[in-house]
Scaffold this motif. Structure first.
Motif, PDB file in Angstrom:
ATOM      1  N   ILE A 257       0.777  -1.290   0.069  1.00 39.03           N
ATOM      2  CA  ILE A 257      -0.001  -0.013  -0.024  1.00 39.03           C
ATOM      3  C   ILE A 257       0.750   1.274   0.012  1.00 39.03           C
ATOM      4  CG2 ILE A 257      -1.789  -1.121   1.310  1.00 39.03           C
ATOM      5  CD1 ILE A 257      -1.157   0.413   3.765  1.00 39.03           C
ATOM      6  N   ASP A 258       2.210   1.025  -0.241  1.00 39.96           N
ATOM      7  CA  ASP A 258       2.878   2.327  -0.155  1.00 39.96           C
ATOM      8  C   ASP A 258       2.423   3.349  -1.081  1.00 39.96           C
ATOM      9  OD1 ASP A 258       3.879   0.734  -2.058  1.00 39.96           O
ATOM     10  OD2 ASP A 258       5.800   0.853  -1.670  1.00 39.96           O
ATOM     11  N   SER A 259       2.063   2.956  -2.294  1.00 42.93           N
ATOM     12  CA  SER A 259       1.789   4.103  -3.210  1.00 42.93           C
ATOM     13  C   SER A 259       0.599   4.764  -3.111  1.00 42.93           C
ATOM     14  CB  SER A 259       1.634   3.211  -4.740  1.00 42.93           C
ATOM     15  OG  SER A 259       3.130   3.023  -5.065  1.00 42.93           O
ATOM     16  N   LEU A 260      -0.410   3.806  -2.338  1.00 43.89           N
ATOM     17  CA  LEU A 260      -1.870   4.151  -1.926  1.00 43.89           C
ATOM     18  C   LEU A 260      -1.637   5.198  -0.703  1.00 43.89           C
ATOM     19  CD1 LEU A 260      -4.781   3.721  -2.519  1.00 43.89           C
ATOM     20  CD2 LEU A 260      -4.729   2.149  -0.618  1.00 43.89           C
ATOM     21  N   THR A 261      -0.595   5.085   0.138  1.00 40.69           N
ATOM     22  CA  THR A 261      -0.651   5.917   1.216  1.00 40.69           C
ATOM     23  C   THR A 261      -0.371   7.411   0.849  1.00 40.69           C
ATOM     24  OG1 THR A 261       1.373   5.562   1.468  1.00 40.69           O
ATOM     25  CG2 THR A 261       0.215   4.367   2.833  1.00 40.69           C
ATOM     26  N   ALA A 262       0.330   7.673  -0.328  1.00 37.19           N
ATOM     27  CA  ALA A 262       0.446   8.781  -0.956  1.00 37.19           C
ATOM     28  C   ALA A 262      -0.583   9.399  -1.843  1.00 37.19           C
ATOM     29  CB  ALA A 262       1.878   8.903  -1.716  1.00 37.19           C
ATOM     30  N   ALA A 263      -1.141   8.290  -2.624  1.00 41.51           N
ATOM     31  CA  ALA A 263      -2.231   8.806  -3.482  1.00 41.51           C
ATOM     32  C   ALA A 263      -3.589   9.166  -2.937  1.00 41.51           C
ATOM     33  CB  ALA A 263      -2.555   7.382  -4.626  1.00 41.51           C
ATOM     34  N   ALA A 264      -3.894   8.264  -1.941  1.00 44.84           N
ATOM     35  CA  ALA A 264      -5.152   8.663  -1.362  1.00 44.84           C
ATOM     36  C   ALA A 264      -5.587   9.930  -0.912  1.00 44.84           C
ATOM     37  CB  ALA A 264      -5.675   7.514  -0.147  1.00 44.84           C
ATOM     38  N   PRO A 265      -4.685  10.495  -0.060  1.00 42.27           N
ATOM     39  CA  PRO A 265      -5.125  11.963   0.433  1.00 42.27           C
ATOM     40  C   PRO A 265      -5.004  12.850  -0.561  1.00 42.27           C
ATOM     41  CG  PRO A 265      -2.987  10.983   1.421  1.00 42.27           C
ATOM     42  CD  PRO A 265      -3.354  10.049   0.598  1.00 42.27           C
ATOM     43  N   ILE A 266      -4.142  12.844  -1.658  1.00 44.40           N
ATOM     44  CA  ILE A 266      -3.866  13.677  -2.476  1.00 44.40           C
ATOM     45  C   ILE A 266      -5.046  13.544  -3.463  1.00 44.40           C
ATOM     46  CG2 ILE A 266      -2.440  14.723  -4.401  1.00 44.40           C
ATOM     47  CD1 ILE A 266      -1.423  15.039  -1.478  1.00 44.40           C
TER      48      ILE A 266
END
Length: 282
Positions: A257-266
């Motif tokens: 989920i490393d990519s998702l942790t940045a993508a979700a809030p943005i």
């Protein structure tokens, strides 16, 4: 990397997707909002347990305490009904700083290498992820927005893999993640933009709304790469290959989920700013 290893890596990725994708989609479409909040909170708690190790908290009691602290913050945010906008805006500021850290690694280590700094970093990564995902789910077309977010992240990953394999020569961030190339980076962006365009046309978006969606998706795809690189930077600093071994053969939850942790809030912030959250998905 020889051909046999490439085939093995591709097989592992496919198997992981076949297992995780149905579970993720089921949680997205079948769980009501409250249960969805609990599900994401549980995922963030496990991710926090792994992040504690990335922070340098090696003792089991320290890692459990850190994970419990993250869960406590999430619970407090839920019962205090803290709006998502300030949380995801803080995430944007953090990822701007993180871009500087990643791009100047290892010279940037003096700014974040302490246990305290990396522990705080985990809060700024995981808490906004929960807030962003919950904000998306709470929208009238929440399931569709969550699906688009996942397709953007997956599209960037798949596009990067195949483009990098076919044309990748020049390294994107050799000191952080030697396997990533500029060709893979551009391939991932193209895949994500194609997903965004198809989604926008299906939604019958036109003019400013379609342009706004494409811009939000472009920034989301860009920052998803940064999420991956940030975790790679921390793992390289710690001298470990995976965030944990909870998923045999595939590393830990943070590795997935490393990519998702940045993508979700943005992504959530972009939809709010462009007033797209109220768009009805047909």
């Amino acid at each position: 990397m020889n051909r046999l290893r490439l085939k093995k890596l591709l097989k592992q990725r496919i198997i992981t997707a076949l297992i995780l994708a149905p579970l993720t989609l089921a949680a997205t479409f079948l769980l009501p909002l409250f249960e969805f909040k609990l599900f994401i909170a549980a995922v963030m708690t496990v991710a926090a347990w792994e992040w504690a190790n990335l922070s340098g908290l090696k003792q089991p009691t320290q890692r459990v305490a850190y994970a419990a602290g993250v869960l406590a913050i999430i619970v407090a945010m839920k019962y205090l009904a803290l709006p998502a906008l300030p949380v995801v805006t803080l995430a944007l500021l953090f990822w701007c700083v993180a871009l500087g850290w990643v791009s100047t690694f290892p010279n940037s280590k003096g700014q974040w290498q302490s246990v305290m700094a990396r522990s705080l970093m985990g809060l700024l990564v995981l808490i906004p992820t929960w807030s962003g995902l919950v904000e998306l789910k709470a929208q009238p077309s929440g399931n569709a927005w969550l699906l688009l977010l996942m397709l953007l992240v997956w599209g960037a990953d798949v596009g990067a893999y195949f483009a990098g394999r076919a044309w990748g020569k020049r390294k994107l961030a050799a000191r952080v993640s030697p396997g990533k190339t500029w060709a893979g980076f551009y391939g991932g962006l193209c895949s994500s933009l194609l997903v965004a365009l198809v989604f926008g046309l299906v939604m019958s978006l036109q003019g400013a709304q379609l342009v706004g969606l494409m811009l939000v998706c472009l920034v989301t795809a860009l920052v998803s790469v940064l999420g991956d690189l940030l975790e790679s930077m921390l793992k390289r600093h710690r001298g470990i290959k995976d965030s944990s071994n909870l998923l045999p053969g595939h590393g830990g939850v943070m590795d997935r989920i490393d990519s998702l942790t940045a993508a979700a809030p943005i992504f959530a912030l972009g939809l709010i700013l462009f007033e797209l959250t109220q768009v009805a998905v047909v």
